[in-house]
Design a protein around this motif. Structure first.
Motif, PDB file in Angstrom:
ATOM      1  N   ILE A   1       0.829  -1.188  -0.156  1.00 52.83           N
ATOM      2  CA  ILE A   1      -0.394  -0.089   0.071  1.00 52.83           C
ATOM      3  C   ILE A   1       0.666   1.209   0.295  1.00 52.83           C
ATOM      4  O   ILE A   1       0.831   2.226  -1.050  1.00 52.83           O
TER       5      ILE A   1
ATOM      6  N   LEU B   1      -4.195   2.370   8.778  1.00 53.60           N
ATOM      7  CA  LEU B   1      -4.583   1.661   8.294  1.00 53.60           C
ATOM      8  C   LEU B   1      -5.391  -0.271   9.178  1.00 53.60           C
ATOM      9  O   LEU B   1      -4.053  -0.636   9.075  1.00 53.60           O
TER      10      LEU B   1
ATOM     11  N   ARG C   1     -10.718   2.093   7.450  1.00 53.75           N
ATOM     12  CA  ARG C   1     -10.419   0.588   7.623  1.00 53.75           C
ATOM     13  C   ARG C   1     -10.781  -0.504   5.953  1.00 53.75           C
ATOM     14  O   ARG C   1     -12.113   0.663   5.511  1.00 53.75           O
ATOM     15  N   ALA C   2     -10.321  -1.199   5.572  1.00 54.09           N
ATOM     16  CA  ALA C   2     -11.006  -1.539   4.708  1.00 54.09           C
ATOM     17  C   ALA C   2     -10.719  -2.690   4.322  1.00 54.09           C
ATOM     18  O   ALA C   2     -10.985  -3.925   5.624  1.00 54.09           O
TER      19      ALA C   2
ATOM     20  N   PHE D   1      -7.741  -7.822   0.932  1.00 57.77           N
ATOM     21  CA  PHE D   1      -7.797  -7.351  -0.228  1.00 57.77           C
ATOM     22  C   PHE D   1      -7.407  -8.483  -1.410  1.00 57.77           C
ATOM     23  O   PHE D   1      -6.953  -9.403  -1.354  1.00 57.77           O
TER      24      PHE D   1
ATOM     25  N   ILE E   1     -10.955  -5.776  -2.263  1.00 57.93           N
ATOM     26  CA  ILE E   1     -10.803  -4.558  -2.579  1.00 57.93           C
ATOM     27  C   ILE E   1     -10.147  -4.873  -3.087  1.00 57.93           C
ATOM     28  O   ILE E   1      -8.682  -5.206  -2.408  1.00 57.93           O
TER      29      ILE E   1
ATOM     30  N   SER F   1      -5.738  -3.689  -3.739  1.00 53.58           N
ATOM     31  CA  SER F   1      -5.000  -2.246  -3.011  1.00 53.58           C
ATOM     32  C   SER F   1      -4.773  -1.693  -3.936  1.00 53.58           C
ATOM     33  O   SER F   1      -4.803  -0.131  -3.282  1.00 53.58           O
TER      34      SER F   1
ATOM     35  N   ASP G   1      -6.934   0.560  -4.888  1.00 53.04           N
ATOM     36  CA  ASP G   1      -8.591   1.711  -4.631  1.00 53.04           C
ATOM     37  C   ASP G   1      -8.130   2.225  -2.956  1.00 53.04           C
ATOM     38  O   ASP G   1      -8.534   3.155  -2.412  1.00 53.04           O
ATOM     39  N   VAL G   2      -7.472   1.282  -2.285  1.00 51.55           N
ATOM     40  CA  VAL G   2      -7.318   1.234  -1.452  1.00 51.55           C
ATOM     41  C   VAL G   2      -6.416   2.352  -0.693  1.00 51.55           C
ATOM     42  O   VAL G   2      -6.366   3.536  -0.495  1.00 51.55           O
TER      43      VAL G   2
ATOM     44  N   ILE H   1     -14.203   1.012   3.511  1.00 55.42           N
ATOM     45  CA  ILE H   1     -13.567   1.362   2.363  1.00 55.42           C
ATOM     46  C   ILE H   1     -13.514  -0.098   1.547  1.00 55.42           C
ATOM     47  O   ILE H   1     -13.752  -1.107   2.920  1.00 55.42           O
TER      48      ILE H   1
END
Length: 244
Positions: A12, A93, A128-129, A132, A159, A161, A163-164, A183
């Motif tokens: 990230i 994160l 918060r995601a 990945f 999701i 990475s 986009d994170v 997200i």
């Protein structure tokens, strides 16, 4: 803005640094390889000097009972240095639903990291995601042999990475949220279904067997890792990512 990115050489972090630099910000990556060690505090004051914001994108080297001590110690060092240097915004994160999986050491450790940040002296934001896309290969390996991959049917909304990284960069250049932003990717899958999609895309002929006792995600109760209605939904679909 000048933004210190601790863990700026990871999956990230490298993407966040690139996004911020492309937007005209002074984003500086820091890691053990650049002389910054969160576990000891070495190099932190120098890394944070003159920074408007600091992003902590580091991760525990283990997912076991040692991870809480890692996150507590590293956050203590980061916040002490950030307070000393007058940094006005600290961002970390974390994981969607992390506070609903008490049986996992690593998830308890991430909750501890969040709480240390909230209680600290520096204005903060937590992103918060969901899980990945890039971690699916590792997830498959946890409970696999030469012929079979065993996976639970845990619901996930994974999701990309990339986009994170975009979401983290957006938060970094804004004011402190003093709150958490969630997200997620656009699609919900059962983990065993994700496994079948992944193997098929890779031309891997192993069979996925549904086993709700297999792997780390067996400890996840119900659908707690799915985001709430207030989550921001990223654009990248897993099927498109697999074929790209």
């Amino acid at each position: 803005m000048k933004i210190a990115v601790i863990g700026g050489t990871g999956l990230i972090g490298t993407q966040v640094v690139a996004i911020l630099k492309a937007a005209g910000h002074e984003a500086v990556p820091h890691a053990q390889s650049t002389g910054v060690d969160l576990l000891t505090g070495e190099g932190l004051p120098q890394a944070l000097r003159g920074a408007d914001a600091v992003l902590n994108l580091t991760n525990s080297p283990t997912f076991d009972s040692a991870s809480p001590a890692f996150f507590e110690k590293t956050m203590d060092h980061l916040l002490a240095a950030a307070g000393q240097e007058g940094v006005g915004h600290a961002v970390i994160l974390s994981i969607v639903g992390v506070d609903h999986v008490p049986d996992l050491d690593y998830y308890r450790a991430k909750v501890l990291q969040e709480n240390v940040l909230k209680a600290g002296p520096v204005p903060y934001s937590i992103v918060r995601a969901t899980q990945f896309f890039e971690f699916m290969e590792a997830v498959l390996s946890w409970s696999a042999d030469e012929e079979t991959v065993r996976l639970p049917s845990t619901p996930l909304q994974p999701i990309a990475s990339a986009d994170v990284a975009r979401a983290v960069a957006d938060v970094a250049i804004g004011g402190p949220l003093q709150a958490t932003r969630a997200i997620a990717g656009p699609d919900v899958f059962a983990l065993d279904e994700l496994g079948r999609l992944t193997l098929a895309a890779r031309g891997d002929e192993r069979t996925v067997t549904t086993d709700d006792t297999a792997g780390m995600f067996a400890a996840v109760p119900g659908a707690v890792l799915l985001p709430g209605k207030d989550a921001r939904i990223a654009p990248t679909h897993y099927r498109d990512w697999l074929t790209a």
